[in-house]
Enzyme design. Structure first.
Site, PDB file in Angstrom:
ATOM      1  N   ASN A 167       0.852  -1.203   0.000  1.00 34.33           N
ATOM      2  CA  ASN A 167       0.000   0.000   0.000  1.00 34.33           C
ATOM      3  C   ASN A 167       0.882   1.247   0.000  1.00 34.33           C
ATOM      4  O   ASN A 167       2.109   1.148   0.007  1.00 34.33           O
ATOM      5  CB  ASN A 167      -0.958  -0.031   1.199  1.00 34.33           C
ATOM      6  CG  ASN A 167      -0.206  -0.151   2.505  1.00 34.33           C
ATOM      7  OD1 ASN A 167       0.560   0.725   2.869  1.00 34.33           O
ATOM      8  ND2 ASN A 167      -0.396  -1.270   3.208  1.00 34.33           N
ATOM      9  N   LYS A 204      10.031 -16.466 -10.710  1.00 35.10           N
ATOM     10  CA  LYS A 204       9.212 -15.422 -11.343  1.00 35.10           C
ATOM     11  C   LYS A 204       8.104 -16.047 -12.192  1.00 35.10           C
ATOM     12  O   LYS A 204       8.385 -16.950 -12.989  1.00 35.10           O
ATOM     13  CB  LYS A 204      10.117 -14.540 -12.218  1.00 35.10           C
ATOM     14  CG  LYS A 204       9.399 -13.369 -12.810  1.00 35.10           C
ATOM     15  CD  LYS A 204      10.295 -12.569 -13.747  1.00 35.10           C
ATOM     16  CE  LYS A 204       9.493 -11.463 -14.394  1.00 35.10           C
ATOM     17  NZ  LYS A 204      10.193 -10.878 -15.539  1.00 35.10           N
ATOM     18  N   LYS A 249     -11.239  -3.974  18.549  1.00 39.89           N
ATOM     19  CA  LYS A 249      -9.848  -4.407  18.812  1.00 39.89           C
ATOM     20  C   LYS A 249      -9.467  -4.182  20.269  1.00 39.89           C
ATOM     21  O   LYS A 249      -8.330  -4.403  20.649  1.00 39.89           O
ATOM     22  CB  LYS A 249      -8.891  -3.676  17.855  1.00 39.89           C
ATOM     23  CG  LYS A 249      -9.205  -3.939  16.388  1.00 39.89           C
ATOM     24  CD  LYS A 249      -8.101  -3.484  15.442  1.00 39.89           C
ATOM     25  CE  LYS A 249      -8.598  -3.535  13.993  1.00 39.89           C
ATOM     26  NZ  LYS A 249      -7.530  -3.670  13.005  1.00 39.89           N
TER      27      LYS A 249
HETATM   28  N1  CTP Z   1      -3.807  -3.701  11.937  1.00 43.56           N
HETATM   29  C1  CTP Z   1      -3.094  -4.781  12.403  1.00 43.56           C
HETATM   30  N2  CTP Z   1      -3.076  -5.948  11.691  1.00 43.56           N
HETATM   31  C2  CTP Z   1      -3.767  -6.050  10.545  1.00 43.56           C
HETATM   32  C3  CTP Z   1      -4.509  -4.953  10.073  1.00 43.56           C
HETATM   33  C4  CTP Z   1      -4.513  -3.782  10.786  1.00 43.56           C
HETATM   34  O1  CTP Z   1      -2.457  -4.685  13.455  1.00 43.56           O
HETATM   35  N3  CTP Z   1      -3.733  -7.187   9.874  1.00 43.56           N
HETATM   36  C5  CTP Z   1      -3.816  -2.467  12.750  1.00 43.56           C
HETATM   37  C6  CTP Z   1      -3.217  -1.272  12.062  1.00 43.56           C
HETATM   38  O2  CTP Z   1      -1.826  -1.172  12.354  1.00 43.56           O
HETATM   39  C7  CTP Z   1      -4.006  -0.115  12.647  1.00 43.56           C
HETATM   40  C8  CTP Z   1      -5.361  -0.727  12.915  1.00 43.56           C
HETATM   41  O3  CTP Z   1      -5.154  -2.131  12.985  1.00 43.56           O
HETATM   42  O4  CTP Z   1      -3.488   0.330  13.861  1.00 43.56           O
HETATM   43  C9  CTP Z   1      -6.400  -0.416  11.881  1.00 43.56           C
HETATM   44  O5  CTP Z   1      -5.913  -0.703  10.602  1.00 43.56           O
HETATM   45  P1  CTP Z   1      -6.739  -0.301   9.286  1.00 43.56           P
HETATM   46  O6  CTP Z   1      -5.940  -0.701   8.093  1.00 43.56           O
HETATM   47  O7  CTP Z   1      -7.225   1.083   9.397  1.00 43.56           O
HETATM   48  O8  CTP Z   1      -8.039  -1.207   9.404  1.00 43.56           O
HETATM   49  P2  CTP Z   1      -8.303  -2.728   9.314  1.00 43.56           P
HETATM   50  O9  CTP Z   1      -8.458  -3.266  10.694  1.00 43.56           O
HETATM   51  O10 CTP Z   1      -7.306  -3.394   8.440  1.00 43.56           O
HETATM   52  O11 CTP Z   1      -9.734  -2.747   8.645  1.00 43.56           O
HETATM   53  P3  CTP Z   1     -10.196  -2.196   7.191  1.00 43.56           P
HETATM   54  O12 CTP Z   1      -9.058  -2.528   6.255  1.00 43.56           O
HETATM   55  O13 CTP Z   1     -11.433  -2.962   6.908  1.00 43.56           O
HETATM   56  O14 CTP Z   1     -10.452  -0.728   7.331  1.00 43.56           O
END
Ligand code: CTP
Length: 398
Positions: free
Chosen positions: A208, A287, A339
């Site tokens: 990302n 690959k 969470k």
């Molecule tokens: N996070 C995590 N592990 C994951 C996904 C997210 O620890 N596999 C943590 C991120 O570091 C952040 C929080 O959870 O602190 C929220 O992450 P975000 O990407 O905003 O949301 P998601 O929980 O992934 O949900 P969505 O993608 O549906 O918005």
């Protein structure tokens, strides 16, 4: 960061004197009021007018200048200083101050000040390793004077070795450290930053737009405030923050195992990383060729690292981030509850001046007790200050 701070910048006669200009620029940009004192030798390298123009304050060069003394004398300068920085600090100035000699504007003012004094030495490697110099430095260190050690490199005198002035950014960081309130002293903070990469094959991955800037800013600011900081970082192009233990990872699985191995020793965990939610079911060891005509990749969900921490019976103070493009408040509040977090920082990553890959951010902070706080557009360092202010206040009543 340095608003309302008065910094006296002492410039000595060394070829690195020009780098004091860059340091002054960093200090004034951070809000400090800088007053410059130049030794006679410094004026052989740079004209006082340069510092005067850039600091918007008169430059002090002469102890016996009656007009300057009447306006702001050496004792007033010594008294008003929040911090003294001497850059480049020559063997001569360090020797004079260590010996208690006060025979010009700079040495007299340093002798009279009660503020912290930070030396950034620069000299020939043989001068630097000379036991006389070393003894002077050790004597000053024992007395509480601060030093930004010179680095190894090519020296203007033609030698190569220790004695090159530390980068202006490092001296700036030490100055900010010296002035910061150490309200996180004794606390261990684990911060995650950057994206994760989920490999498809040796040349391709899913990831990302996270640059890691927010997590690195948090690490820098937490360290300035006295915390012991562990930064677990996905791949970024950023330099490691000074004084921070950095653990580099690639994938979400690696990040999870590094976080879990360290979490019990931490008082606070801040999860600023943008963790990839899915990874390919299998990574191809070679690959994938174009003529293999692969048009779909099977994915499997990654573990939610933060939710795992939220489920611990005895857990540290947990701060999550919510990267959203819509329904910011609702989504963030939901993540806070689901969470089991103490606090969540919600940012809209679809804005050009906030979220991913920029130096600024705007955020909504939500807390476990139902309260919230809005932070308008500000630098990521400033937002880190706001976040850590909340962490400090809430840790105290936990
Ligand atoms: N996070 C995590 N592990 C994951 C996904 C997210 O620890 N596999 C943590 C991120 O570091 C952040 C929080 O959870 O602190 C929220 O992450 P975000 O990407 O905003 O949301 P998601 O929980 O992934 O949900 P969505 O993608 O549906 O918005």
């Amino acid at each position: 960061m340095l608003t309302n701070k008065k910094i006296i910048l002492g410039v000595c006669g060394g070829i690195a004197a020009y780098k004091a200009i860059e340091l002054m620029r960093l200090l004034t940009k951070a809000g400090a009021e800088v007053h410059v004192i130049m030794t006679r030798a410094a004026q052989e390298f740079i004209a006082p007018l340069t510092f005067q123009t850039l600091s918007s304050n008169p430059v002090h060069t002469d102890l016996f200048n009656l007009i300057a003394e009447r306006e702001i004398g050496h004792i007033s300068l010594a008294d008003c200083a929040d911090l003294f920085i001497i850059v480049p600090a020559t063997a001569n100035i360090i020797g004079k101050i260590a010996a208690g000699i006060a025979d010009d504007m700079l040495t007299t003012t340093v002798m009279a000040t009660k503020s912290p004094v930070l030396f950034a030495p620069a000299m020939n490697v043989n001068m630097f390793t000379n036991p006389i110099y070393q003894e002077n430095e050790q004597k000053l260190r024992r007395m509480g004077y601060l030093f930004e050690a010179p680095v190894n490199g090519s020296l203007a005198c033609g030698w190569h070795g220790e004695g090159k002035l530390a980068a202006p950014e490092s001296v700036f960081e030490s100055a900010v450290m010296a002035l910061a309130n150490k309200d996180l002293a004794g606390k261990t903070i684990l911060i995650t930053a950057g994206p994760t990469r989920e490999e498809i094959d040796p040349v391709r991955y899913i990831s990302n737009h996270s640059s890691g800037k927010m997590g690195y800013a948090l690490a820098r600011v937490a360290r300035r405030r006295g915390a012991q900081v562990l930064l677990i970082s996905g791949p970024t192009a950023l330099a490691n923050p000074d004084g921070v233990q950095v653990i580099n990872v690639i994938s979400a699985a690696e990040m999870q195992s590094e976080v879990n191995a360290r979490v019990t020793a931490c008082d606070v965990v801040i999860k600023a990383a943008a963790v990839a939610d899915y990874r390919p079911v299998a990574r191809n060891s070679t690959k994938i060729k174009k003529n293999a005509a692969v048009t779909t990749i099977d994915l499997v969900k990654n573990p939610d690292i933060l939710a795992g921490l939220g489920g611990m019976s005895l857990r540290p103070f947990l701060v999550g981030f919510a990267a959203e493009t819509d329904a910011l408040a609702e989504n963030a509040a939901k993540k806070l509850t689901e969470k089991n977090l103490d606090m969540i920082v919600a940012n809209d990553v679809s804005q050009a001046d906030a979220g991913f890959n920029v130096d600024t951010n705007r955020a909504l902070l939500f807390f476990k007790d139902g309260s919230s706080r809005s932070c308008d557009l500000m630098s990521k360092d400033q937002l880190s200050m706001e976040i850590l202010d909340q962490v400090v206040a809430r840790l105290a009543v936990r």
